[in-house]
Write a protein that holds these residues in place. Structure first.
Motif, short mmCIF file in Angstrom:
data_model
loop_
_atom_site.label_atom_id
_atom_site.label_comp_id
_atom_site.label_asym_id
_atom_site.label_seq_id
_atom_site.Cartn_x
_atom_site.Cartn_y
_atom_site.Cartn_z
N VAL A 43 -4.70 37.00 13.54
CA VAL A 43 -4.67 36.81 14.71
C VAL A 43 -5.89 34.77 14.84
N THR A 44 -6.03 35.06 13.73
CA THR A 44 -7.56 33.73 13.32
C THR A 44 -6.17 32.87 13.10
N LEU A 45 -5.79 32.83 12.58
CA LEU A 45 -4.96 31.76 11.69
C LEU A 45 -3.91 31.22 12.88
N LEU A 46 -3.58 31.86 14.28
CA LEU A 46 -2.28 31.27 14.67
C LEU A 46 -3.61 30.80 15.78
N ALA A 47 -4.78 31.61 15.88
CA ALA A 47 -4.80 29.93 16.80
C ALA A 47 -5.60 28.98 16.14
N VAL A 48 -5.62 29.11 14.95
CA VAL A 48 -6.02 28.05 13.77
C VAL A 48 -4.62 26.82 13.38
N THR A 49 -4.24 27.06 13.58
CA THR A 49 -2.59 26.51 13.48
C THR A 49 -1.97 25.60 14.65
N LEU A 50 -3.23 26.33 16.53
CA LEU A 50 -2.72 25.31 17.58
C LEU A 50 -3.44 24.31 17.34
N LEU A 51 -4.63 23.72 16.16
CA LEU A 51 -5.06 22.89 16.96
C LEU A 51 -5.04 21.33 16.32
N PRO A 52 -3.74 21.58 15.57
CA PRO A 52 -2.84 20.40 15.20
C PRO A 52 -2.72 19.63 16.53
N PHE A 53 -2.03 20.82 17.81
CA PHE A 53 -1.73 20.28 19.16
C PHE A 53 -2.92 19.71 19.54
N ALA A 54 -3.52 20.67 19.53
CA ALA A 54 -4.48 20.14 20.46
C ALA A 54 -5.90 19.28 20.63
N THR A 55 -5.41 18.60 18.69
CA THR A 55 -6.27 17.79 18.18
C THR A 55 -5.15 16.23 18.19
N ARG A 56 -4.39 16.38 18.71
CA ARG A 56 -3.16 15.03 19.36
C ARG A 56 -3.01 14.79 17.79
N MET A 57 -3.27 15.11 16.57
CA MET A 57 -2.36 15.74 15.37
C MET A 57 -0.59 15.61 15.53
N SER A 58 -0.41 16.74 15.83
CA SER A 58 0.78 17.11 16.10
C SER A 58 1.65 16.81 17.28
N GLY A 59 2.37 17.39 18.44
CA GLY A 59 3.48 17.67 19.14
C GLY A 59 3.54 18.81 19.58
N LEU A 60 5.27 18.42 20.55
CA LEU A 60 5.51 19.37 21.06
C LEU A 60 6.62 20.12 19.84
N LEU A 61 6.78 19.56 19.27
CA LEU A 61 8.03 20.14 17.88
C LEU A 61 7.31 20.78 17.12
N TYR A 62 5.96 20.67 16.83
CA TYR A 62 5.33 21.60 16.44
C TYR A 62 5.04 23.20 16.64
N LEU A 63 4.37 22.28 17.90
CA LEU A 63 4.18 23.95 18.95
C LEU A 63 5.11 24.52 18.95
N ALA A 64 6.11 24.10 19.20
CA ALA A 64 7.40 25.13 19.53
C ALA A 64 7.97 26.24 17.92
N GLY A 65 7.01 25.63 16.67
CA GLY A 65 8.44 26.53 16.23
C GLY A 65 6.88 27.06 15.43
N ALA A 66 5.18 26.30 15.53
CA ALA A 66 4.30 26.82 14.71
C ALA A 66 4.26 28.52 15.53
N LEU A 67 4.52 28.46 17.06
CA LEU A 67 3.61 29.43 18.07
C LEU A 67 4.61 30.47 17.38
N PRO A 68 6.45 30.88 17.48
CA PRO A 68 6.82 31.53 16.55
C PRO A 68 6.51 32.22 15.08
N LEU A 69 6.14 31.26 14.14
CA LEU A 69 6.04 31.33 13.29
C LEU A 69 4.64 31.81 12.70
N GLY A 70 3.58 31.86 13.76
CA GLY A 70 1.90 32.79 14.11
C GLY A 70 2.46 34.05 14.53
#
Length: 299
Positions: A227-254
């Motif tokens: 669960v912690t990992l899921l939250a941490v992997t959202l940080l690249p999107f939250a910090t604008r390091m990555s965008g929607l493409l990353y978020l769209a894949g990272a969320l289901p993976l997590g």
């Protein structure tokens, strides 16, 4: 016969398969891949060829050196466990002297490549990572603490940072975010394997979490980390390091990672431990591939 002439036959006697095996090639490949991602994310264009080749070779050789040292230090323990007693050192296919010389050569070549052809910062950080894994984790933490994989995992989480510094010559917050992702991923990646092999660890006297605190507690910790990992992997999107493409894949993976952890937690045995371990490797590879895709494909 001079000393060099006496060494060469002993090295050759081990056979290349033994040397290759003690480098843990699958682990090294994953380390090199995450280092490559760090390099590519640090650059808007292609990484200079010298930096790319020398950096990946140096980081990979350091990882192989750490793996070889791990085999050297643990050969007595490996001889006690059924799954490891056939490794090159405990089985006698490779002798200790040859393995020491081989590991030393890998480490020396790694430092030379990184210092001369990349930059001193990357060489220093790689050396610290090597010491952290081969000495702090292997010699001390693994034998003394059930939390060894947590703190020892910090050394294993360094490759994306090493790749980043190889390109930029400096430490960046986004590079540290990549380290945080791998650091958080390591315990829920390793502990399912530890559950599956708990009897071997107990026989060898290693205080792994399933041995010291039981399987139920270990499953709980795996779920918490997932669960912690899921939250941490959202940080690249939250910090604008990555965008929607990353978020769209990272969320289901997590969410898939959390599902595997929850299924393992709710089970009465360890039947789902190895499936989760397998998914964890796929997960990290896919997550870092998403970071690359978002970096290069999204304007």
């Amino acid at each position: 016969m001079n000393p060099i002439e006496s060494v060469i036959p002993r090295l050759a006697a081990g056979g290349w398969h033994g040397y290759y095996e003690i480098t843990k090639p699958k682990v090294v490949m994953l380390i090199v891949f995450t280092a490559l991602v760090g390099m590519l994310l640090a650059s808007e264009r292609m990484v200079p060829l010298q930096t790319l080749l020398a950096g990946l070779a140096g980081i990979g050789l350091a990882a192989a050196c750490g793996a070889a040292v791990n085999h050297l230090v643990e050969q007595r323990i490996d001889a006690l466990m059924a799954r490891t007693r056939r490794r090159p050192l405990p089985s006698g296919r490779l002798d200790t002297f040859s393995a020491v010389l081989f590991a030393g050569s890998l480490g020396t070549l790694s430092m030379a490549l990184l210092t001369v052809w990349v930059n001193p910062l990357t060489a220093l950080l790689t050396l610290l990572s090597l010491i952290g894994y081969a000495v702090v984790y292997t010699l001390y933490l693994k034998r003394s603490s059930p939390q060894s994989i947590v703190w020892g995992g910090l050394a294993g989480a360094a490759p994306p940072l090493l790749g980043w510094t190889a390109v930029t010559g400096q430490i960046d917050p986004h590079a540290l975010l990549l380290v945080l992702i791998v650091f958080t991923w390591t315990p829920p990646h390793f502990w399912p394997l530890a559950i599956h092999r708990r009897d071997d660890y107990a026989q060898a006297g290693l205080p792994m979490l399933p041995v010291t605190h039981g399987i139920a507690y270990t499953k709980q910790q795996i779920l918490i980390y997932a669960v912690t990992l899921l939250a941490v992997t959202l940080l690249p999107f939250a910090t604008r390091m990555s965008g929607l493409l990353y978020l769209a894949g990272a969320l289901p993976l997590g969410l898939g990672f959390v599902w595997h952890a929850l299924r393992l937690y709710r089970s009465r045995d360890d039947r789902y431990a190895m499936p989760m371990f397998g998914y964890s490797i796929y997960y990290l590879t896919a997550l870092f591939a998403l970071l690359l895709a978002d970096h290069y494909l999204v304007a």
